[in-house]
Design a protein around this motif. Sequence first.
Motif, mmCIF file in Angstrom:
data_model
loop_
_atom_site.group_PDB
_atom_site.id
_atom_site.type_symbol
_atom_site.label_atom_id
_atom_site.label_comp_id
_atom_site.label_asym_id
_atom_site.label_seq_id
_atom_site.Cartn_x
_atom_site.Cartn_y
_atom_site.Cartn_z
ATOM 1 N N TRP A 187 28.563 38.502 49.656
ATOM 2 C CA TRP A 187 29.835 38.703 48.964
ATOM 3 C C TRP A 187 30.003 37.709 47.819
ATOM 4 O O TRP A 187 29.648 36.530 47.932
ATOM 5 C CB TRP A 187 31.002 38.520 49.928
ATOM 6 C CG TRP A 187 31.221 39.666 50.864
ATOM 7 C CD1 TRP A 187 30.605 40.879 50.871
ATOM 8 C CD2 TRP A 187 32.136 39.675 51.966
ATOM 9 N NE1 TRP A 187 31.080 41.671 51.885
ATOM 10 C CE2 TRP A 187 32.024 40.959 52.584
ATOM 11 C CE3 TRP A 187 33.035 38.753 52.491
ATOM 12 C CZ2 TRP A 187 32.792 41.317 53.698
ATOM 13 C CZ3 TRP A 187 33.798 39.108 53.599
ATOM 14 C CH2 TRP A 187 33.675 40.383 54.190
ATOM 15 N N THR A 188 30.572 38.195 46.729
ATOM 16 C CA THR A 188 31.079 37.303 45.692
ATOM 17 C C THR A 188 32.594 37.470 45.654
ATOM 18 O O THR A 188 33.135 38.469 46.149
ATOM 19 C CB THR A 188 30.487 37.617 44.309
ATOM 20 O OG1 THR A 188 30.813 38.965 43.947
ATOM 21 C CG2 THR A 188 28.980 37.426 44.320
ATOM 22 N N PHE A 189 33.281 36.517 45.061
ATOM 23 C CA PHE A 189 34.732 36.473 45.167
ATOM 24 C C PHE A 189 35.392 36.487 43.788
ATOM 25 O O PHE A 189 34.785 36.116 42.781
ATOM 26 C CB PHE A 189 35.156 35.242 45.961
ATOM 27 C CG PHE A 189 34.733 35.292 47.397
ATOM 28 C CD1 PHE A 189 35.611 35.721 48.381
ATOM 29 C CD2 PHE A 189 33.442 34.947 47.772
ATOM 30 C CE1 PHE A 189 35.222 35.789 49.708
ATOM 31 C CE2 PHE A 189 33.030 35.018 49.105
ATOM 32 C CZ PHE A 189 33.919 35.450 50.065
ATOM 33 N N ILE A 190 36.643 36.917 43.799
ATOM 34 C CA ILE A 190 37.459 36.993 42.592
ATOM 35 C C ILE A 190 38.643 36.046 42.787
ATOM 36 O O ILE A 190 39.390 36.178 43.765
ATOM 37 C CB ILE A 190 37.971 38.424 42.358
ATOM 38 C CG1 ILE A 190 36.797 39.404 42.289
ATOM 39 C CG2 ILE A 190 38.823 38.502 41.104
ATOM 40 C CD1 ILE A 190 37.216 40.867 42.397
ATOM 41 N N ALA A 209 35.146 31.406 51.011
ATOM 42 C CA ALA A 209 33.891 31.634 50.300
ATOM 43 C C ALA A 209 32.777 30.762 50.868
ATOM 44 O O ALA A 209 31.617 31.191 50.947
ATOM 45 C CB ALA A 209 34.070 31.368 48.810
ATOM 46 N N ALA A 210 33.116 29.551 51.249
ATOM 47 C CA ALA A 210 32.165 28.657 51.929
ATOM 48 C C ALA A 210 30.825 28.565 51.200
ATOM 49 O O ALA A 210 29.760 28.751 51.791
ATOM 50 C CB ALA A 210 31.960 29.118 53.368
ATOM 51 N N GLY A 233 34.190 42.585 43.888
ATOM 52 C CA GLY A 233 34.108 41.487 44.830
ATOM 53 C C GLY A 233 35.304 41.442 45.755
ATOM 54 O O GLY A 233 36.097 42.392 45.827
ATOM 55 N N VAL A 234 35.427 40.332 46.440
ATOM 56 C CA VAL A 234 36.503 40.115 47.410
ATOM 57 C C VAL A 234 37.589 39.279 46.750
ATOM 58 O O VAL A 234 37.311 38.264 46.101
ATOM 59 C CB VAL A 234 35.970 39.393 48.665
ATOM 60 C CG1 VAL A 234 37.108 39.079 49.635
ATOM 61 C CG2 VAL A 234 34.894 40.236 49.347
#
Length: 297
Positions: A187-190, A209-210, A233-234
Motif C-alpha cells: 500500500w501507498t498512502f495519500i 503507514a509504518a 492509495g489509502v
Amino acid sequence: MNGRKFTKLDWDDLRHFLALAQSGTFLGAAKQLGVEHATISRRVSSLEATLERKLIDRRGRRIILTLEGEKVAKHAAVIALQTAAVEQIGRSSATEVRGHVRISAPPALSSALLAKPIVTMRRDHPGVQITLVGEKRFTSLNRREADIAIRLSRPEDGDYSITKLQELTFDLFASKRYLETVTPSEWTFIGYDEAMNSSPQQLRLNEVAAGRQIALRSSVLEFQVAAARLDGGVVMLPDFAVPFDLQRIEGEHALVRELWLVVHSEIKDLPSVRVVLDALKNAFKKKPHADPPRLSE
C-alpha cells in the motif's frame, strides 16, 4: 521621546509593524495587508523614527524583534483587537438583525457542512451578510480577520466564547479495486503536505503507514478524495468527506477529533452574530449521531 511627539503616533504605522511582527517577513506582512513590501518597510521605519527606538533586526529575509519591538508588538496586538471589535460593532446593528459577519473554517468542512445552515439562516435574516474564509489555523481569528471560527482544536488562550459542536471520526479508506489488487504490504498512502505534519490525523496516518510510502500529499482534502477514488492509495478522511464508493479499511485506525465553535466574547451578543451562532449550533445539534453529508460524484 516627549509627550508631544508621542501624540503624533500613526496607527497605520503601528498596523504595518504588527503585520510584520506576526508574519516574520516583509513579504508575509505585505501579503497580509495587500500592499507592497516597500510600504511595510517604509511604515516600520516611520514608526521607529517616531518612537526613536530600534524595533527590528533584519536577518536576511526574516526579521527578529528587538526587546522593545516585542513590547510594542504586544501592545499593538491589544489595540488591533479592540479596534476590530469597534469595527464589528459598526458593521452590525445593536438592535436589528443586520450586519456583516465573517466566518473562518476549514475549506472542506465549509463546503460539506456549512452551506445549508448559512443559506437557511439568510432566508430568515436577509439583512445579515456572510463572508466565509477557508482557514485551518487560528491566525484569522487572532488577527480579527474573522468574527467566528470553526476549528478542530480548542483555543488555549484568548477572550473567546467556545462551544463544542460535535465529534468527527477520521478513518482509513480506499477504492474497492485498490484493495483487491494491491496487497497491504505494498500500500501507498495519500496524506497532507508538510504544513500539516503535526496534525493528529497526519500523525495517525504516519503511524499506520509504518514506513510505507506516503506517495501523494496535498493540503486540499478534495484532491485526496479524488486520488483515492482513482485507485491512488489509502487515505485518512473525516466522516463528512467520505464518498459512497470508497471502502473503509477494517481495523483499529479510527481517530476522533472534537469540532469547536469559537467567537470573540465581546461581540457574541450582537444580533447578527447571535443568529449565525445559533444557526451553526442547531445545524450540528439536530442529528449529532446520524450519517454526515457525503461528497457526491
